[in-house]
Design a protein around this motif. Structure first.
Motif, mmCIF file in Angstrom:
data_model
loop_
_atom_site.group_PDB
_atom_site.id
_atom_site.type_symbol
_atom_site.label_atom_id
_atom_site.label_comp_id
_atom_site.label_asym_id
_atom_site.label_seq_id
_atom_site.Cartn_x
_atom_site.Cartn_y
_atom_site.Cartn_z
ATOM 1 N N VAL A 1 0.838 -1.188 0.000
ATOM 2 C CA VAL A 1 0.000 0.000 0.000
ATOM 3 C C VAL A 1 0.880 1.247 0.000
ATOM 4 C CG1 VAL A 1 -1.756 1.269 1.277
ATOM 5 C CG2 VAL A 1 -1.837 -1.209 1.184
ATOM 6 N N GLU A 2 0.547 2.163 -0.854
ATOM 7 C CA GLU A 2 1.347 3.376 -0.990
ATOM 8 C C GLU A 2 0.462 4.592 -1.139
ATOM 9 O OE1 GLU A 2 4.053 4.020 -4.144
ATOM 10 O OE2 GLU A 2 5.425 2.453 -3.451
ATOM 11 N N ILE A 3 1.029 5.727 -0.888
ATOM 12 C CA ILE A 3 0.313 6.956 -1.186
ATOM 13 C C ILE A 3 0.888 7.516 -2.479
ATOM 14 C CG2 ILE A 3 -0.304 9.253 -0.360
ATOM 15 C CD1 ILE A 3 -0.019 8.103 2.494
ATOM 16 N N VAL A 4 0.006 7.806 -3.397
ATOM 17 C CA VAL A 4 0.399 8.217 -4.745
ATOM 18 C C VAL A 4 -0.376 9.491 -5.079
ATOM 19 C CG1 VAL A 4 0.327 7.531 -7.171
ATOM 20 C CG2 VAL A 4 0.759 5.809 -5.411
ATOM 21 N N CYS A 5 0.268 10.392 -5.813
ATOM 22 C CA CYS A 5 -0.463 11.605 -6.185
ATOM 23 C C CYS A 5 -0.992 11.509 -7.609
ATOM 24 C CB CYS A 5 0.393 12.857 -5.994
ATOM 25 S SG CYS A 5 1.514 13.208 -7.359
ATOM 26 N N ASP A 6 -1.846 12.443 -7.969
ATOM 27 C CA ASP A 6 -2.480 12.395 -9.283
ATOM 28 C C ASP A 6 -1.493 12.608 -10.421
ATOM 29 O OD1 ASP A 6 -4.883 11.866 -8.148
ATOM 30 O OD2 ASP A 6 -5.693 13.889 -8.310
ATOM 31 N N ASN A 7 -0.306 13.084 -10.102
ATOM 32 C CA ASN A 7 0.715 13.178 -11.138
ATOM 33 C C ASN A 7 1.566 11.918 -11.194
ATOM 34 O OD1 ASN A 7 -0.087 15.703 -11.958
ATOM 35 N ND2 ASN A 7 1.287 16.777 -10.555
ATOM 36 N N GLY A 8 1.155 10.929 -10.449
ATOM 37 C CA GLY A 8 1.846 9.646 -10.524
ATOM 38 C C GLY A 8 3.071 9.515 -9.635
ATOM 39 N N HIS A 9 3.297 10.496 -8.785
ATOM 40 C CA HIS A 9 4.435 10.370 -7.873
ATOM 41 C C HIS A 9 4.080 9.523 -6.671
ATOM 42 C CE1 HIS A 9 5.159 14.651 -9.502
ATOM 43 N NE2 HIS A 9 5.968 13.828 -10.161
ATOM 44 N N SER A 10 5.034 8.736 -6.249
ATOM 45 C CA SER A 10 4.912 8.081 -4.964
ATOM 46 C C SER A 10 5.161 9.147 -3.893
ATOM 47 C CB SER A 10 5.948 6.964 -4.886
ATOM 48 O OG SER A 10 5.976 6.450 -3.591
ATOM 49 N N VAL A 11 4.281 9.228 -2.921
ATOM 50 C CA VAL A 11 4.366 10.308 -1.942
ATOM 51 C C VAL A 11 4.903 9.811 -0.601
ATOM 52 C CG1 VAL A 11 3.053 12.069 -0.691
ATOM 53 C CG2 VAL A 11 2.376 11.440 -3.015
ATOM 54 N N PRO A 12 6.149 10.165 -0.290
ATOM 55 C CA PRO A 12 6.648 9.814 1.043
ATOM 56 C C PRO A 12 5.898 10.640 2.079
ATOM 57 C CG PRO A 12 8.233 11.203 -0.096
ATOM 58 C CD PRO A 12 7.115 10.937 -1.066
ATOM 59 N N LEU A 13 5.823 10.130 3.292
ATOM 60 C CA LEU A 13 5.029 10.796 4.314
ATOM 61 C C LEU A 13 5.450 12.242 4.545
ATOM 62 C CD1 LEU A 13 2.710 9.530 6.089
ATOM 63 C CD2 LEU A 13 4.033 7.892 4.783
ATOM 64 N N GLU A 14 6.727 12.517 4.360
ATOM 65 C CA GLU A 14 7.210 13.879 4.610
ATOM 66 C C GLU A 14 6.672 14.861 3.583
ATOM 67 O OE1 GLU A 14 8.970 10.588 4.700
ATOM 68 O OE2 GLU A 14 10.226 11.705 3.289
ATOM 69 N N THR B 1 -2.689 15.901 -0.022
ATOM 70 C CA THR B 1 -1.974 16.609 -1.082
ATOM 71 C C THR B 1 -0.504 16.210 -1.122
ATOM 72 O OG1 THR B 1 -3.398 18.522 -0.685
ATOM 73 C CG2 THR B 1 -1.398 18.913 -1.939
ATOM 74 N N HIS B 2 0.006 16.074 -2.323
ATOM 75 C CA HIS B 2 1.450 15.890 -2.483
ATOM 76 C C HIS B 2 2.062 17.287 -2.520
ATOM 77 C CE1 HIS B 2 5.083 14.368 -5.019
ATOM 78 N NE2 HIS B 2 5.355 14.404 -3.732
ATOM 79 N N VAL B 3 2.666 17.668 -1.398
ATOM 80 C CA VAL B 3 3.091 19.054 -1.238
ATOM 81 C C VAL B 3 3.994 19.572 -2.370
ATOM 82 C CG1 VAL B 3 4.334 20.665 0.255
ATOM 83 C CG2 VAL B 3 2.724 19.036 1.246
ATOM 84 N N PRO B 4 5.050 18.844 -2.761
ATOM 85 C CA PRO B 4 5.956 19.382 -3.784
ATOM 86 C C PRO B 4 5.271 19.664 -5.114
ATOM 87 C CG PRO B 4 6.963 17.532 -2.671
ATOM 88 C CD PRO B 4 5.536 17.571 -2.226
ATOM 89 N N CYS B 5 4.294 18.856 -5.502
ATOM 90 C CA CYS B 5 3.692 19.111 -6.811
ATOM 91 C C CYS B 5 2.274 19.664 -6.728
ATOM 92 C CB CYS B 5 3.742 17.857 -7.696
ATOM 93 S SG CYS B 5 2.444 16.644 -7.427
ATOM 94 N N GLY B 6 1.705 19.658 -5.557
ATOM 95 C CA GLY B 6 0.393 20.267 -5.403
ATOM 96 C C GLY B 6 -0.794 19.410 -5.803
ATOM 97 N N ALA B 7 -0.540 18.230 -6.315
ATOM 98 C CA ALA B 7 -1.645 17.372 -6.760
ATOM 99 C C ALA B 7 -2.281 16.651 -5.576
ATOM 100 C CB ALA B 7 -1.141 16.343 -7.770
#
Lengths: 162, 162
Positions: A134-147, B124-130
DNA sequence: CAGTATCCATAAAGATACTG
DNA sequence: CAGTATCTTTATGGATACTG
């Protein structure tokens, strides 16, 4: 090192909205037996007695939990009739129930990797055979680290006229 | 349509292992107050009274929950001393605690999208805003839809000598 | 601020018996 | 198989008072 801090998350966003989705989710499906029933439902169990047996709870508890999960929209009762039998209901996952599974698998993954057990059970991506997690992913396809995860309060939705 | 079925998951894998990681996870961190404390810890709360106040539980419950989470390895007590004050402890996330956050955010996402609320709170993915959401991903980088998710029992690990 | 201890209300779960 | 009903035990949490 393990300390996470900083204003990535707008602390007041919770109070601005008034109620926390985590708390509400726990309220409707946050019991251990509910979680295990969801596991079983995903797993293909549909019959009352099977839920009771496989989750390891009494019929009374099964009845209560199943009703709550149907009420909350995670399961739905579907009538079926086996040849020569009376009509009965079976409990199947709704789309909301399917959408709930990341919660269940996130727990699975955490327990598997952080609690004492032999760790031989793995989530798998069937078509490719690789382990899944299970991962957190953003709509731009980046894997989102908790930080890099934040929380924001989006503006009220408006018609696109103005 | 909402019915998931089939043998993607080896049902006996659970019983083969004997204990379910989901159940164990629920046992150590499956209470509503524990979940909310984890949310707060991620959020940056470290002080006893702040946990009590922000989670909305009594000190007794806070004390019990915090101890359990420290015991379970999700939080750790770190000594600190403010100028002119006696030494105190603060509660911070451990790596295991950070690893637990997908559970919390999966609940957040489910509650946000499936329970009545204004839905204005977004991860939200802070660095990219998505916007961000919880997903299941495999080691080959595929996004894993629930229908392609399976469970397997991996063989006992052995030294690579033979 | 950071807790511990006590007392009480409630809720959840197990055991068991009964119904269709 | 698919439940409902009852009774009891236990777990959880709120209120409150007290300690350092």
């Amino acid at each position: 090192m393990p300390v996470l801090q900083g204003p990535l998350v707008d602390r007041d966003a919770w109070s601005a909205v008034g109620e926390c989705p985590i708390e509400k989710t726990m309220a409707v499906a946050g019991q251990k037996s509910a979680m295990l029933i969801m596991r079983e439902a995903y797993y293909g169990t549909t019959r009352f007695d099977d839920f009771a047996k496989r989750v390891g709870i009494t019929k009374a508890a099964t009845s209560a939990r199943l009703s709550e999960l149907v009420e909350a929209g995670l399961l739905t009762k579907q009538p079926y009739r086996e040849p020569g039998q009376r009509a009965r209901d079976e409990y199947v996952l709704t789309q909301a129930g399917v959408d709930f599974m990341p919660v269940v698998w996130a727990m699975f993954e955490w327990g598997r990797s952080h609690l004492p057990n032999n760790g031989r059970l793995r989530l798998t991506h069937v078509p490719c055979g690789a382990d899944a997690h299970v991962e957190i992913v953003c709509d731009n396809g980046h894997s989102v680290p908790l930080e890099e995860l934040g929380m924001r309060l989006v503006p009220q939705k408006r018609p696109e006229s103005g």
